[in-house]
Design a protein around this motif. Sequence first.
Motif, mmCIF file in Angstrom:
data_model
loop_
_atom_site.group_PDB
_atom_site.id
_atom_site.type_symbol
_atom_site.label_atom_id
_atom_site.label_comp_id
_atom_site.label_asym_id
_atom_site.label_seq_id
_atom_site.Cartn_x
_atom_site.Cartn_y
_atom_site.Cartn_z
ATOM 1 N N SER A 62 -86.925 19.209 -45.951
ATOM 2 C CA SER A 62 -87.446 18.442 -47.264
ATOM 3 C C SER A 62 -87.677 19.422 -48.481
ATOM 4 C CB SER A 62 -88.880 17.893 -47.062
ATOM 5 O OG SER A 62 -89.273 17.554 -48.190
ATOM 6 N N ALA A 63 -88.058 20.976 -48.148
ATOM 7 C CA ALA A 63 -87.907 21.803 -49.294
ATOM 8 C C ALA A 63 -86.672 22.105 -49.505
ATOM 9 C CB ALA A 63 -88.922 23.111 -48.743
ATOM 10 N N ALA A 64 -85.866 22.523 -48.648
ATOM 11 C CA ALA A 64 -84.335 22.782 -48.633
ATOM 12 C C ALA A 64 -83.394 21.856 -49.550
ATOM 13 C CB ALA A 64 -83.650 23.226 -47.313
ATOM 14 N N SER A 65 -83.870 20.507 -49.248
ATOM 15 C CA SER A 65 -83.033 19.534 -49.816
ATOM 16 C C SER A 65 -83.306 19.381 -51.238
ATOM 17 C CB SER A 65 -83.044 18.370 -49.039
ATOM 18 O OG SER A 65 -84.667 17.794 -49.425
ATOM 19 N N THR A 66 -84.521 19.869 -51.663
ATOM 20 C CA THR A 66 -84.843 19.586 -53.235
ATOM 21 C C THR A 66 -84.914 20.824 -54.053
ATOM 22 O OG1 THR A 66 -86.780 18.077 -52.382
ATOM 23 C CG2 THR A 66 -87.223 19.045 -54.702
ATOM 24 N N LEU A 67 -85.218 21.954 -53.334
ATOM 25 C CA LEU A 67 -84.916 23.273 -53.991
ATOM 26 C C LEU A 67 -83.712 23.823 -53.664
ATOM 27 C CD1 LEU A 67 -88.638 24.970 -53.004
ATOM 28 C CD2 LEU A 67 -87.649 24.182 -55.095
ATOM 29 N N ARG A 68 -82.488 23.388 -54.402
ATOM 30 C CA ARG A 68 -81.479 23.545 -54.113
ATOM 31 C C ARG A 68 -80.876 25.122 -54.600
ATOM 32 N NH1 ARG A 68 -78.700 19.416 -52.266
ATOM 33 N NH2 ARG A 68 -79.666 17.284 -52.327
ATOM 34 N N GLU A 69 -81.653 25.782 -55.402
ATOM 35 C CA GLU A 69 -81.145 26.887 -55.982
ATOM 36 C C GLU A 69 -81.760 28.175 -55.055
ATOM 37 O OE1 GLU A 69 -85.513 26.280 -57.488
ATOM 38 O OE2 GLU A 69 -83.915 25.163 -56.964
ATOM 39 N N ALA A 70 -82.628 27.648 -53.858
ATOM 40 C CA ALA A 70 -83.023 28.656 -52.716
ATOM 41 C C ALA A 70 -82.064 28.701 -51.777
ATOM 42 C CB ALA A 70 -84.358 28.025 -52.213
ATOM 43 N N ALA A 71 -82.010 30.190 -51.405
ATOM 44 C CA ALA A 71 -81.441 30.700 -50.153
ATOM 45 C C ALA A 71 -81.930 30.195 -48.701
ATOM 46 C CB ALA A 71 -80.696 32.059 -50.283
ATOM 47 N N PRO A 72 -80.977 29.258 -48.135
ATOM 48 C CA PRO A 72 -81.944 28.917 -47.063
ATOM 49 C C PRO A 72 -81.456 29.842 -45.878
ATOM 50 C CG PRO A 72 -79.585 27.799 -47.107
ATOM 51 C CD PRO A 72 -79.938 28.645 -48.327
ATOM 52 N N ASP A 73 -82.425 29.968 -44.762
ATOM 53 C CA ASP A 73 -82.491 30.588 -43.284
ATOM 54 C C ASP A 73 -82.862 29.670 -42.308
ATOM 55 O OD1 ASP A 73 -82.566 32.302 -41.265
ATOM 56 O OD2 ASP A 73 -83.375 34.141 -42.236
ATOM 57 N N GLU A 74 -81.861 28.937 -42.039
ATOM 58 C CA GLU A 74 -82.394 27.879 -41.013
ATOM 59 C C GLU A 74 -83.080 28.535 -39.513
ATOM 60 O OE1 GLU A 74 -79.386 25.172 -40.099
ATOM 61 O OE2 GLU A 74 -78.709 24.570 -42.355
ATOM 62 N N GLU A 75 -82.498 29.663 -39.337
ATOM 63 C CA GLU A 75 -82.958 30.162 -38.028
ATOM 64 C C GLU A 75 -84.625 30.673 -38.116
ATOM 65 O OE1 GLU A 75 -82.301 33.772 -34.847
ATOM 66 O OE2 GLU A 75 -80.677 33.210 -36.392
ATOM 67 N N ALA A 76 -84.888 31.266 -39.339
ATOM 68 C CA ALA A 76 -86.340 31.632 -39.505
ATOM 69 C C ALA A 76 -87.025 30.327 -40.310
ATOM 70 C CB ALA A 76 -86.325 32.843 -40.432
ATOM 71 N N LEU A 77 -86.420 29.264 -40.631
ATOM 72 C CA LEU A 77 -87.125 28.174 -41.379
ATOM 73 C C LEU A 77 -87.619 28.765 -42.474
ATOM 74 C CD1 LEU A 77 -88.970 26.200 -38.486
ATOM 75 C CD2 LEU A 77 -86.532 25.785 -39.448
ATOM 76 N N ALA A 78 -86.938 29.569 -43.244
ATOM 77 C CA ALA A 78 -87.380 30.048 -44.627
ATOM 78 C C ALA A 78 -86.374 29.852 -45.918
ATOM 79 C CB ALA A 78 -87.356 31.704 -44.069
ATOM 80 N N LEU A 79 -86.851 29.856 -47.014
ATOM 81 C CA LEU A 79 -86.260 29.513 -48.103
ATOM 82 C C LEU A 79 -86.479 31.006 -49.298
ATOM 83 C CD1 LEU A 79 -87.133 25.902 -48.901
ATOM 84 C CD2 LEU A 79 -84.889 26.922 -47.928
ATOM 85 N N ARG A 80 -85.559 31.335 -49.995
ATOM 86 C CA ARG A 80 -85.552 32.572 -50.671
ATOM 87 C C ARG A 80 -85.253 31.886 -51.989
ATOM 88 N NH1 ARG A 80 -82.885 38.506 -49.743
ATOM 89 N NH2 ARG A 80 -82.270 38.855 -51.663
ATOM 90 N N ILE A 81 -86.263 32.074 -52.731
ATOM 91 C CA ILE A 81 -86.191 31.556 -54.255
ATOM 92 C C ILE A 81 -86.105 32.709 -55.153
ATOM 93 C CG2 ILE A 81 -87.024 29.700 -55.795
ATOM 94 C CD1 ILE A 81 -88.846 28.718 -53.674
ATOM 95 N N PRO A 82 -84.937 32.811 -56.029
ATOM 96 C CA PRO A 82 -84.893 33.753 -57.021
ATOM 97 C C PRO A 82 -86.070 33.429 -57.937
ATOM 98 C CG PRO A 82 -82.811 32.816 -56.943
ATOM 99 C CD PRO A 82 -83.894 31.908 -56.070
ATOM 100 N N SER A 83 -86.637 34.933 -58.219
ATOM 101 C CA SER A 83 -87.898 34.785 -59.144
ATOM 102 C C SER A 83 -88.088 36.332 -59.494
ATOM 103 C CB SER A 83 -89.186 34.291 -58.489
ATOM 104 O OG SER A 83 -90.507 34.408 -58.970
ATOM 105 N N ASP A 84 -88.949 36.303 -60.861
ATOM 106 C CA ASP A 84 -89.299 37.534 -61.131
ATOM 107 C C ASP A 84 -90.977 37.966 -60.669
ATOM 108 O OD1 ASP A 84 -91.047 35.916 -62.762
ATOM 109 O OD2 ASP A 84 -90.039 36.532 -64.711
ATOM 110 N N GLY A 85 -91.474 37.109 -60.036
ATOM 111 C CA GLY A 85 -92.749 37.367 -59.380
ATOM 112 C C GLY A 85 -93.800 37.152 -60.528
ATOM 113 N N SER A 86 -93.475 36.510 -61.620
ATOM 114 C CA SER A 86 -94.652 36.280 -62.706
ATOM 115 C C SER A 86 -95.365 34.976 -62.138
ATOM 116 C CB SER A 86 -93.838 35.927 -64.095
ATOM 117 O OG SER A 86 -93.263 34.422 -63.823
#
Length: 335
Positions: free
Chosen positions: A259-283
């Motif tokens: 559900s998160a991956a289908s919406t956050l299309r800018e995120a890089a998915p890692d299906e094996e780890a069930l993780a999404l990586r979203i570009p951010s400056d950490g602010s």
Amino acid sequence: MTVTRASAPRAVQAATQAISATGLRKSYGDKTVLDGIDLTVPAGTVFALLGPNGAGKTTAVKILSTLITPGADSGEIRVGGHDLATDPQAIRAAIGVTGQFSAVDGLITGEENMLLMADLHHLSKREGRRVAAELLERFDLAEAAKKPASTYSGGMKRRLDIAMTLVGGPRIIFLDEPTTGLDPRSRHTMWGIIRELVADGVTVFLTTQYLEEADELADRIAVLNDGKIAAEGSAEELKRIVPGGHVKLRFTDPDAYRSAASTLREAAPDEEALALRIPSDGSQRELRSILDWLDSAGVEADELTVHTPDLDDVFFALTASTVPAQNDQPKENAR
């Protein structure tokens, strides 16, 4: 009325600069060590010079502390308000230097090392003993003062080394890799000493191999590479020049992940780890935006971690022949 640096007369600007150098050069035969670098160190601050082995950090310290001469085609160099070319003796009277290798004589006691330094500064015997006693107390060496310095631990020798540097009351101190070889506790003790010196108005020019040390202590940092300044700024400013900051969301529920991956299309998915990586400056603003989205979508991430580039990333990016790929495994701090 506040006078900005741009409009202040040159004499006023010079008074606020403990160290300034333009076009600093040094070569040994065909080997160019310093290739026209510019340095400005405001009084009462810590300036850290970073760089790989052989980058020229120690050469810069030796030139600024009058131990070796700069290249003949170097520009103006001033330390403590004095011109290096015309008044090196005045510079020597204004500075203290602690090199990579201890100047402590292990055959005599800590107190005798201090008194020897007092003699070199032409202090009277009474004044020399007073200054030695005060500094030994300040650096927590009073109990060991009568013992041979050869019996001191590495941290104690380094503290004695800096205490000896302070005998003449210098307002500018060059510390060339002062914590090399020290254990973490001794290193933190040394950091406390450096902070105390700066709080007293002393200017510290620091070279170090420990990036954490520069991050902890320095008001300004310059990265030296191939004889040139690759970048300069505060630790935070330098961290911002390296890309790769991101937020990582981890899920244990595959449906929540999809559900998160289908919406956050800018995120890089890692299906094996069930993780999404979203570009951010950490602010805080970006983190709040991500958390608000998770709440509004009814999606719950089991773990959120933030990665912002650190000085290690900056160092490797600026001193390597190629910038590390952004998909290299990053360091992450759990939140």
